[in-house]
Design a protein around this motif. Structure first.
Motif: not given
Ligand SMILES: Cc1cc2nc3c(=O)[nH]c(=O)nc-3n(C[C@H](O)[C@H](O)[C@H](O)COP(=O)(O)OP(=O)(O)OC[C@H]3O[C@@H](n4cnc5c(N)ncnc54)[C@H](O)[C@@H]3O)c2cc1C
Length: 280
Positions: A25-30, A60-67, A94-95, A97-107
């Protein structure tokens, strides 16, 4: 990653096993650097006859429209193309909204199944910081400081990632980066000496010298900022060279010239015999 990988594959029929999925989660430098490094490592696994690179699925999931928000559009686009070439699935806009054992949910309701989830979408100080005897904090639990790095208590200063310091001449705060922490440490050293001598505190001004993002063996991109040359975008070999020299400067600051030279020499000899990854 290796533990999950081995659990998933060893002793099983390869046709029956689904790829190991890793979502960042996050397409910044890290996040971007991590994706490239993990891809490079899957290649090393293949050298041990353990997998095909396609056995590891990177998203990679990123809320902004560019990395890479800190870099110009052109470098962000070049990085995006490089990641696409590596088969990294980049989900922009894609923002989470939830992280659980199985995976990640986006808005927008998409569920991204992931065996391993990595949070690389920014920092937050621990909750106890906001209860520090009335010191003013922001929603990220950072201590709010003025231009001299002083908190709401005259005798308490804060610097680095845990401090929220307005960026003079810009909107927002000084970013949580090593170069900011380093510059704040220098300013605070002067201020504390001044205070002990009954003189005024030194106001801190952040100078952004640029950012470099290394995509492992694939490429390096970045921009350098200077008062003489303005902002210069760099990529490929030059960027890699600057990245390496920054690392050397960091080592020199910690170990001094002699030990850094010895470390460099010993690393050069060790590289030919050192295992690239530890499988246990
Ligand atoms: C994966 C990653 C990559 C990064 N890459 C870059 C980069 O390329 N360039 C860049 O400029 N910045 C980078 N950063 C950011 C940079 O590392 C930080 O901005 C910088 O380290 C901040 O320095 P600091 O001293 O504020 O905090 P830290 O370096 O995090 O130091 C805080 C220290 O306090 C200790 N500590 C925490 N809680 C307590 C406690 N309760 N009691 C005692 N000690 C405690 C911690 O163990 C730690 O040693 C990166 C960060 C990460 C996570």
């Amino acid at each position: 990653m290796f533990e999950s990988y081995l659990k998933q594959y060893i002793g099983k029929d390869p046709a029956q096993v689904k790829p190991l999925s890793i979502a960042i989660v996050g397409a910044g430098a890290t996040g971007v650097e991590l994706a490239a490094q993990l891809h490079e490592v899957t290649g090393v696994l293949a050298m041990y006859g353990l997998n095909e690179p396609s056995d590891v699925k990177l998203t990679i999931i990123e809320a902004a429209t560019r990395l890479l928000p800190a870099l110009p559009d052109r470098l962000a686009m070049a990085t995006q193309q490089q990641l696409a070439k590596l088969g990294v699935d980049l989900k922009l806009g894609r923002r989470v909204t939830e992280v659980n054992r199985e995976g990640i949910l986006t808005h927008d309701g998409e569920f991204i199944a992931a065996d391993i989830k990595v949070w690389a979408a920014g920092i937050k100080a621990p909750d106890w910081v906001k209860n520090l005897d009335g010191l003013e904090t922001n929603p990220l639990n950072q201590l709010i400081v003025d231009a001299t790095l002083k908190t709401s208590d005259d005798d308490i200063f804060a610097m680095g990632d845990c401090a929220a310091c307005a960026w003079t001449g810009r909107v927002g705060n000084v970013p949580p980066r090593a170069q900011a922490a380093h510059q704040q440490a220098e300013a605070l050293y002067k201020s504390l000496c001044n205070r002990l001598n009954g003189k005024a505190l030194v106001p801190f001004t952040y100078y952004d010298y640029g950012s470099l993002v290394s995509l492992g063996k694939y490429t390096t991109v970045g921009n350098l900022m200077g008062s003489l040359m303005g902002t210069v975008s760099i990529g490929g070999f030059i960027a890699k060279l600057v990245y390496l020299s920054l690392y050397k400067m960091h080592q020199i600051a910690i170990h001094g010239y002699f030990r850094t030279a010895m470390l460099t020499l010993s690393n050069a000899f060790r590289r030919s015999v050192y295992i690239k990854i530890k499988l246990h």
